[in-house]
Write an enzyme that holds these catalytic residues in place. Sequence first.
Site: not given
Length: 367
Positions: A282, A328, A342
């Site tokens: 990510c 994240h 993403h």
Amino acid sequence: MSEHATEPSRRAFVFSAALFGTALATGIFNPSFAHAVTAAEKQAEADAVREQLVSLQADLEMCADKYYGALEERDAAHAAMEAEQVKIDEATLRINEIQQRLGDRARNMYRTGPTGFLDFVLGSSSFEEFTTNWDLLDTINEEDAALVEETKQLRAQLEESKAEYERQEQIAAEKAAEAELAKNQAEARVAEATELMNQLDEEARVLLEEEQAAAAAAAAAAAAAEAAAQAAADSAGNGEATAAYFSSGGTAGDNSAVVGYAMSKIGCPYVWGAEGPDAFDCSGLVRWAYLQIGMSLPHYTESLFASATNRVPVSEARPGDVLYRPGHVGIAVGYGGVPYVHAPTFGAYVRDTDALSWSGFTYALQF
């Protein structure tokens, strides 16, 4: 001084992650599993494994944060070591220069003896010359004393720098060991997840594939609904006061150009620690996209948060802003973070079809 500790490979998980990716190609990390099934026992079996894998994924995110955090601290320690080495070299050079200068002075005095200095002072042809020579002699003595004092201070600084160098060297070694431990823990989680998936038979796998398709469709519909709601809120001017409250006070630029770069990587696989150009995790996707516009951002998600110029609510996100929650990150494609792109997790690919609720972002970071 000792050599820098060897960095644990950031791609050490490529093989194991590929195994895990194959196992998780069904997308079972998606939290929406409301699709009705006919094989109740298979559903129960699949759900039990899914719940364990979701927990393992949370552990893997934690391992990733520990890994990158330890690497950053190790790199900072290496930088501090280099800075102390510069101080050590400069102090050593200056001490040698002073010692050479004082040594030359002492040798000259030994050769000329006291009478040489008396002749220098008393041999003046006038009172003015006498006072000038006497003042010069005082100046020489004061300069010698100052050089001796400077040498003492430099030696003290030298010892401090050596001690700090050794301290940072120890920190670097400890952080490298922490990074290696986090990597090993993550590899163990990958192996555990692979073993869990191997428990499922073909019928359960097919069931999960069907649920993945339904979940993806639901996510896309939710994203469209959120986009419409956000557009209505933006037109009404909502959220400005909240944005001002959460803003860190800096001025961030327009980084919307990163959107095109990030979107060009849709379909690339998630690989732990990867920064492109063909695989990403990510934060690796965020880092790669920003590098394309000449901006180097850290790989560690918490460092991304700390280095942001502004931190605003997700509802105030602009195209190109980094969407963040602990562990994240993604990149806002539209205003309000809808849609966003993403690299989700193992077994998935870079995509822009998830609803905001899927990732649970808490801030939009602006740089």
